[in-house]
Design an enzyme around this catalytic site. Structure first.
Site, PDB file in Angstrom:
ATOM      1  N   ASP A 161     -60.021 -94.406  64.570  1.00  0.00           N
ATOM      2  CA  ASP A 161     -59.087 -93.560  63.812  1.00  0.00           C
ATOM      3  C   ASP A 161     -59.798 -92.253  63.494  1.00  0.00           C
ATOM      4  O   ASP A 161     -59.850 -91.804  62.347  1.00  0.00           O
ATOM      5  CB  ASP A 161     -58.651 -94.276  62.532  1.00  0.00           C
ATOM      6  CG  ASP A 161     -57.476 -93.584  61.838  1.00  0.00           C
ATOM      7  OD1 ASP A 161     -56.905 -92.651  62.429  1.00  0.00           O
ATOM      8  OD2 ASP A 161     -57.142 -93.967  60.706  1.00  0.00           O
ATOM      9  N   ASP A 175     -71.039 -96.990  49.313  1.00  0.00           N
ATOM     10  CA  ASP A 175     -71.858 -95.891  48.813  1.00  0.00           C
ATOM     11  C   ASP A 175     -71.061 -94.597  48.826  1.00  0.00           C
ATOM     12  O   ASP A 175     -70.275 -94.341  49.753  1.00  0.00           O
ATOM     13  CB  ASP A 175     -73.095 -95.710  49.706  1.00  0.00           C
ATOM     14  CG  ASP A 175     -74.286 -96.527  49.234  1.00  0.00           C
ATOM     15  OD1 ASP A 175     -74.315 -96.903  48.049  1.00  0.00           O
ATOM     16  OD2 ASP A 175     -75.178 -96.791  50.056  1.00  0.00           O
TER      17      ASP A 175
END
Length: 282
Positions: A184, A81
């Protein structure tokens, strides 16, 4: 395969408008589907999309920080999305701090465990990252996060980092249970959307929650003090956590040395010296 063909195949809806949107570790495209939805597609190294899709799904399952929905993936492509952009506001930062605390508290089965369905051989950016479950965080961090990169990193002096690995239990702080990490969490993967922060591009695994927070600080993040303050209200950090920031930053710094070289080598050595230059925590 073109981006349009991959998006159409993975979503089951024709991609009628596709534009390149940059990317470093992967090619990124933005597209509009025939049903009006907007999506983002990424093409990266073989297998990395599988790891990323598993990581996104695992983070989303915590129902804490908003995560873009995975609409489809294969060994090369990942379709998500699209998140309408917003501004980094103090209120959004505080909400993100509370949500990040909830994400971490949702836990993991072990330090170094991959997300369910995720491969042991994963990625952080364009660098390989091994996920093997450990019961002990210091051993996991030294053997699976620092030492593999230390073997190939071009450092001006690797001895301070080696010394940290050898005595890491003394610097690790009080034991904590495994947290569900983004893995990360630099500022580029904190997407300030119209409805708050969304997290993208994870290297998700079970780890120490201070690792995510230390990476947020590594390259700077808008309203970081607000994020940390709200986090602490929900889940106070152990005493001495600020002193341990350089320890947790050693992993992303080593990754940057391997990928980019340059001044990251000096920054890595300086971080290791900072870890060793303070009294061991307990």
């Amino acid at each position: 395969m073109t981006a349009a063909a991959a998006i159409t195949r993975l979503t089951g809806v024709d991609a009628v408008q596709v534009t390149a949107a940059g990317g470093s570790a992967a090619e990124v495209f933005r597209a509009r589907l025939a049903d009006g939805r907007q999506v983002v597609a990424k093409s990266a190294a073989a297998g990395s999309s599988v790891a990323e899709a598993a990581g996104l799904s695992w983070l989303a399952a915590a129902d804490a920080v908003p995560i873009p929905a995975v609409l489809g993936h294969d060994q090369t492509w990942l379709v998500l999305d699209w998140v309408p952009p917003g501004e980094p506001t103090p209120a959004a930062a505080e909400r993100f701090g509370r949500e990040l605390a909830a994400l971490h508290a949702s836990g993991a089965t072990a330090f170094g465990c991959p997300p369910p369905g995720g491969p042991a051989d994963a990625w952080i950016g364009a660098a390989p990252m091994r996920n093997e479950p450990h019961d002990d965080w210091p051993e996991f961090f030294a053997t699976q996060r620092l030492e593999p990169y230390l073997r190939t990193a071009d450092l001006p002096d690797p001895r301070p980092v080696r010394a940290v690995c050898e005595r890491i239990a003394e610097y690790a702080g009080p034991p904590e249970p495994p947290a569900r990490l983004h893995g990360d969490l630099w500022s580029g993967n904190v997407l300030w959307g119209a409805d708050g922060v969304h997290l993208i591009d994870p290297a998700a695994h079970g780890g120490h929650r201070e690792s995510d927070l230390a990476m947020l600080a590594l390259f700077g993040c808008p309203h970081l003090d607000r994020i940390l303050g709200a986090y602490q209200e929900v889940a106070p950090l152990a005493q001495g956590w600020r002193d341990r920031v350089p320890l947790h930053q050693l992993f992303p710094l080593l990754v940057h040395v391997v990928l980019f070289g340059g001044s990251y080598g000096q920054r890595t050595v300086a971080a290791a010296q900072a870890v060793r230059g303070r009294p061991p925590s307990g």
